[in-house]
Scaffold this motif. Structure first.
Motif, PDB file in Angstrom:
ATOM      1  N   SER A 132       0.876  -1.283  -0.059  1.00  0.00           N
ATOM      2  CA  SER A 132      -0.130  -0.006   0.166  1.00  0.00           C
ATOM      3  C   SER A 132       0.697   1.121   0.081  1.00  0.00           C
ATOM      4  O   SER A 132       2.098   1.348   0.374  1.00  0.00           O
ATOM      5  CB  SER A 132      -0.913   0.067   1.107  1.00  0.00           C
ATOM      6  N   SER A 133       0.138   2.181  -0.220  1.00  0.00           N
ATOM      7  CA  SER A 133       1.085   3.521  -0.197  1.00  0.00           C
ATOM      8  C   SER A 133       0.001   4.716   0.482  1.00  0.00           C
ATOM      9  O   SER A 133      -1.095   4.649   0.770  1.00  0.00           O
ATOM     10  CB  SER A 133       0.984   4.302  -1.698  1.00  0.00           C
ATOM     11  N   PRO A 134       0.739   5.712   0.988  1.00  0.00           N
ATOM     12  CA  PRO A 134      -0.136   6.572   1.765  1.00  0.00           C
ATOM     13  C   PRO A 134      -1.302   7.467   1.037  1.00  0.00           C
ATOM     14  O   PRO A 134      -0.909   7.653  -0.363  1.00  0.00           O
ATOM     15  CB  PRO A 134       0.803   7.952   2.046  1.00  0.00           C
ATOM     16  N   ILE A 135      -2.487   7.683   1.424  1.00  0.00           N
ATOM     17  CA  ILE A 135      -3.148   8.439   0.922  1.00  0.00           C
ATOM     18  C   ILE A 135      -2.977  10.111   1.044  1.00  0.00           C
ATOM     19  O   ILE A 135      -2.950  10.424   2.109  1.00  0.00           O
ATOM     20  CB  ILE A 135      -4.929   8.259   1.700  1.00  0.00           C
ATOM     21  N   ASN A 150       4.776   9.449   5.869  1.00  0.00           N
ATOM     22  CA  ASN A 150       5.637   8.879   6.917  1.00  0.00           C
ATOM     23  C   ASN A 150       7.221   8.690   6.434  1.00  0.00           C
ATOM     24  O   ASN A 150       8.162   8.537   7.181  1.00  0.00           O
ATOM     25  CB  ASN A 150       5.006   7.161   7.180  1.00  0.00           C
ATOM     26  N   VAL A 151       7.270   8.551   4.977  1.00  0.00           N
ATOM     27  CA  VAL A 151       8.648   8.481   4.554  1.00  0.00           C
ATOM     28  C   VAL A 151       9.370   9.645   4.809  1.00  0.00           C
ATOM     29  O   VAL A 151      10.555   9.424   5.383  1.00  0.00           O
ATOM     30  CB  VAL A 151       8.661   8.108   3.136  1.00  0.00           C
ATOM     31  N   LEU A 249       2.335  17.117   8.075  1.00  0.00           N
ATOM     32  CA  LEU A 249       2.538  15.442   7.819  1.00  0.00           C
ATOM     33  C   LEU A 249       1.018  15.029   7.585  1.00  0.00           C
ATOM     34  O   LEU A 249       0.150  15.253   8.276  1.00  0.00           O
ATOM     35  CB  LEU A 249       3.007  14.721   9.084  1.00  0.00           C
ATOM     36  N   ILE A 250       0.999  14.265   6.295  1.00  0.00           N
ATOM     37  CA  ILE A 250      -0.428  13.671   5.877  1.00  0.00           C
ATOM     38  C   ILE A 250      -0.129  12.228   6.490  1.00  0.00           C
ATOM     39  O   ILE A 250       0.517  11.599   5.961  1.00  0.00           O
ATOM     40  CB  ILE A 250      -0.362  13.700   4.439  1.00  0.00           C
ATOM     41  N   ALA A 251      -1.355  12.069   7.419  1.00  0.00           N
ATOM     42  CA  ALA A 251      -1.448  10.661   8.136  1.00  0.00           C
ATOM     43  C   ALA A 251      -2.771  10.288   8.047  1.00  0.00           C
ATOM     44  O   ALA A 251      -3.382   9.829   9.012  1.00  0.00           O
ATOM     45  CB  ALA A 251      -0.907  10.504   9.570  1.00  0.00           C
ATOM     46  N   ALA A 252      -3.358  10.304   6.730  1.00  0.00           N
ATOM     47  CA  ALA A 252      -4.755  10.138   6.439  1.00  0.00           C
ATOM     48  C   ALA A 252      -5.174   8.652   6.062  1.00  0.00           C
ATOM     49  O   ALA A 252      -6.150   8.458   5.359  1.00  0.00           O
ATOM     50  CB  ALA A 252      -5.416  11.012   5.470  1.00  0.00           C
TER      51      ALA A 252
END
Length: 448
Positions: A132-135, A150-151, A249-252
């Motif tokens: 998977s990859s970040p949304i 997160n990267v 930071l996008i953590a969605a």
């Protein structure tokens, strides 16, 4: 000549499938893209938990010592661990098995073939384990202003003094506490009216209290209108006002990596955007199986590994083994941890009952001076354990006993009759079972 098995993805599910294939006498072809080991060891579980542990140690230091280690030192320690574990658990493991490894991006060109690095490869069976990859939400100005996932948050290219975290689930909570304990001012913006809204409400409230005690500023019911640059900083405009920070930071959440030509393979997607599979992990193409995050279900390292092994076994032997998802535990590694397994109270079956005890009634929690938290247990009408949800010290360790109880159909009497070591946090499981029979706040130690 067609190969026996091609595995696409070199993370937890792919490696588990490779190992099981060898155990069954099959030499698979393993195709990986990016750093070997996938998300968990490189930019997921391992590095985040290492940096969280550094922050936890810092939080326990007496105030006459440097209470906050430099973020740079935490990143260096994380990098050293990731390098060591990637070598020990993936590079060295790969060299220990009979496998053809190809580095590259594979995509299906037919129901029985993929193309990688310009070469067409056919196989009798396939396993898709592409992760998977970040949304990235569609927020006006976000891409122009720039952001972290997160990267980047695990390997920042500059020092930051403040951080806005967009999201309110596991990853958002972990990074919020991590950065706060490493000396960064943190504001967490969550769209819903609760953190971790798919958990029990009592756990949600306790998790919010944990972060607020550490100094994280939590804002719920937030609608983000725009992100824009403000000099070297970023300005996040919301329905509740503007928030400025050095970085966003996008953590969605995360999305399954399905862009591999699945249409050409005759593989259908499910309603959740992941690959649709049967209970035994076969796709709509009976020659192709899938495992791990790409399914779009619970995205857990241990679950991916289990599914990868079963997918290989089912594909190669014709067996139809599956995973009992109700007994799969999950954890959020804030400190103290949140952990959960089984059904939630909101959708538990008729006749079920629920009981809750507080960590202040657990002796070991008092010994550790960590009495914030609770454990909530559900049982069926027959007294079988159907759900356990908790927040407390070492909850990520304790929850495994609850997972085993659910998997084996254990009752509260089974837990009560099992002698637990005193004092331990695991005793909270037994106390939760006892709470269906008596008030545990009015018990002496070690009373059945």
């Amino acid at each position: 000549m067609a190969r026996k098995l091609i595995i696409i993805g070199a993370g937890a599910a792919g490696f588990a499938a490779m190992i099981r294939a060898n155990e069954l006498g099959v030499k698979p072809t393993l195709i990986g893209k990016g750093p070997i080991g996938g998300t968990c060891v490189n930019v997921g579980c391992v590095p985040t938990k290492k940096m969280l542990s550094i922050g936890e140690a810092a939080a326990k230091q007496p105030c006459d010592k440097p209470c906050v280690p430099p973020l740079e030192d935490a990143v260096k320690a994380k990098d050293a661990l990731v390098t060591a574990m990637r070598k020990a658990k993936y590079e060295d493991v790969l060299a220990s098995y009979d496998v053809e490894y190809i580095e590259g991006h594979a995509h299906f060109i037919s129901p029985r073939a993929v193309k990688v690095n310009g070469e067409s490869l056919e196989a009798e069976k396939f396993i898709v384990a592409t992760g998977s990859s970040p949304i990235i939400p569609d927020i006006r100005g976000l891409r122009e202003a720039g952001y972290w996932t997160n990267v980047e948050a695990l390997s920042p290219n500059r020092r930051v003094e403040s951080l806005v975290v967009i999201g309110g689930r596991a990853q958002a909570l972990e990074f919020a506490q991590m950065y706060r304990r490493l000396g960064v001012e943190v504001a967490l913006l969550q769209r819903s009216r609760a953190l971790i809204p798919d958990w029990e409400p009592e756990i949600s409230l306790a998790a919010a209290e944990v972060l607020q005690r550490d100094g994280v500023s939590i804002h719920l019911g937030v609608s983000i209108k725009e992100v824009r640059r403000n000099g070297e900083a970023k300005m996040v405009s919301t329905n509740l006002g503007d928030v400025e920070a050095d970085e966003v930071l996008i953590a969605a959440g995360r999305r399954p990596n399905t862009d591999i030509g699945l249409d050409a393979a005759g593989v259908k997607l499910g309603e959740n955007g992941g690959i649709w599979v049967t209970d035994y992990l076969a796709t709509s193409n009976p020659s192709i199986y899938a495992a791990g995050d790409v399914l779009g279900g619970p995205m857990l390292e241990a679950l991916a590994g289990r599914q990868g092994a079963l997918a290989a076994e089912n594909a190669l032997t014709g067996s139809r083994k599956g995973v009992d998802l109700m007994s799969v535990p999950r954890a959020i590694f804030i400190q103290p941890n949140a952990a959960s397994v089984g059904q939630r109270s909101i959708n538990s079956p008729p006749g079920s009952r629920w009981s809750l005890i507080h960590m202040r009634d657990v002796a070991k929690a008092n010994i550790l001076d960590s009495t914030l938290g609770l454990i909530k247990m559900g049982i069926s009408g027959e007294g079988r354990i159907i759900g356990v949800h908790m927040l407390g010290e070492n909850a990520a360790e304790v929850i495994n006993e609850a997972a085993l109880a659910i998997r084996l159909g254990a009752t509260i009497d089974d837990l009560i009759d099992t002698v637990h070591v005193f004092p331990t946090m695991a005793e909270s499981i037994k106390l939760a079972a006892i709470s269906f029979r008596r008030d545990v706040s009015k018990m002496s130690c070690c009373v059945d």
